[in-house]
Design a protein around this motif. Structure first.
Motif, short mmCIF file in Angstrom:
data_model
loop_
_atom_site.label_atom_id
_atom_site.label_comp_id
_atom_site.label_asym_id
_atom_site.label_seq_id
_atom_site.Cartn_x
_atom_site.Cartn_y
_atom_site.Cartn_z
N TYR A 28 0.84 -1.19 0.00
CA TYR A 28 0.00 0.00 0.00
C TYR A 28 0.88 1.24 0.00
CZ TYR A 28 -3.10 3.68 1.59
OH TYR A 28 -3.79 4.87 1.70
N ASN A 68 -6.24 5.38 5.82
CA ASN A 68 -5.69 4.03 5.88
C ASN A 68 -4.45 3.99 6.76
OD1 ASN A 68 -7.49 2.58 4.19
ND2 ASN A 68 -6.50 3.45 2.39
N VAL A 127 -5.12 0.62 13.52
CA VAL A 127 -6.35 0.52 12.73
C VAL A 127 -7.52 0.55 13.71
CG1 VAL A 127 -5.32 -0.77 10.82
CG2 VAL A 127 -6.34 -2.01 12.72
N HIS A 151 -8.62 2.52 8.41
CA HIS A 151 -8.83 1.26 7.70
C HIS A 151 -7.50 0.52 7.53
CE1 HIS A 151 -13.00 2.20 6.67
NE2 HIS A 151 -12.59 3.41 6.36
N ASP A 152 -7.59 -0.79 7.44
CA ASP A 152 -6.42 -1.62 7.16
C ASP A 152 -6.50 -2.08 5.71
OD1 ASP A 152 -4.34 -3.39 7.02
OD2 ASP A 152 -4.96 -4.60 8.74
N PRO A 153 -5.61 -1.61 4.83
CA PRO A 153 -5.64 -2.06 3.43
C PRO A 153 -5.49 -3.57 3.30
CG PRO A 153 -4.11 -0.23 3.70
CD PRO A 153 -4.52 -0.66 5.07
#
Length: 198
Positions: A28, A68, A127, A151-153
């Motif tokens: 990411y 993220n 997260v 958010h956690d990719p």
């Protein structure tokens, strides 16, 4: 031999506690999120009762921040409240940036009225669902707060749910928070919080 032990301890300590760079980052590419907030008093009626509230961009509660893991947050605060303020990103560890924690007179000076200040920090390896709120006097009680979602990719459970719904719960009073605080601090309150029923 003791030197190497101390050296490795400091390397591990720096990586885990101080360094603002993400520990895990599986492809990411982190982004910089520019967030502009104007903190001001606005007359609203969230439950049908009209009163003046302290708001973020005229909203009660304030806008949701969604970023993220690994992203940088640049949160510009324009203070139009008529009093000083500070903003705290609740639950953020602020590794490497403790001066952006938003706690007045501990982590930073307050943001004076009619002044701008930008918080600049990286969400390194956290997260989940958090929130941001004013950390000066009782401003968050009057509305200076909102959701902060990290958010956690690489979320391993992403395929197991259809959507996320954010629900903000808070006590809402028809009386200004400063008045409630003065009432609460009197002997007549007997230590009972405002709005509490027998």
């Amino acid at each position: 031999m003791a030197f190497y032990g101390i050296f490795f301890f400091y390397i591990i300590f720096w990586t885990a506690v101080v360094s603002p760079t993400p520990i895990l980052n599986r492809g990411y590419i982190p982004k910089t999120n520019n967030i502009d907030f104007t903190i001001e008093k606005v007359t609203l009626a969230p439950d049908g009762f009209t009163r003046q509230l302290s708001t973020v961009n005229g909203q009660f509660p304030g806008p949701t921040i969604e970023v993220n893991k690994g992203d940088r947050i640049l949160m510009k605060i324009r203070n139009k409240l008529g009093e000083s303020t500070a903003m705290h990103a609740h639950g953020m560890l602020q590794r490497g940036t403790p001066w952006f924690d938003g706690v007045p007179w501990m982590a930073q000076c307050v943001i004076p009225d009619d002044y701008e200040f930008t918080y600049n920090f990286t969400v390194a390896d956290q997260v989940g669902t958090h929130w941001y709120h004013a950390h000066e006097t009782m401003q968050y009680v009057d509305g200076v707060f909102g959701a902060l979602i990290i958010h956690d990719p690489d979320d391993p459970f992403k395929s197991e749910y259809d959507e996320e719904i954010i629900v903000m719960l808070n006590d809402y009073h028809h009386t200004n928070a400063q008045i409630l605080l003065k009432q609460f601090l009197t002997p007549e309150s007997h230590g009972e919080e405002p709005g509490k029923k027998d």
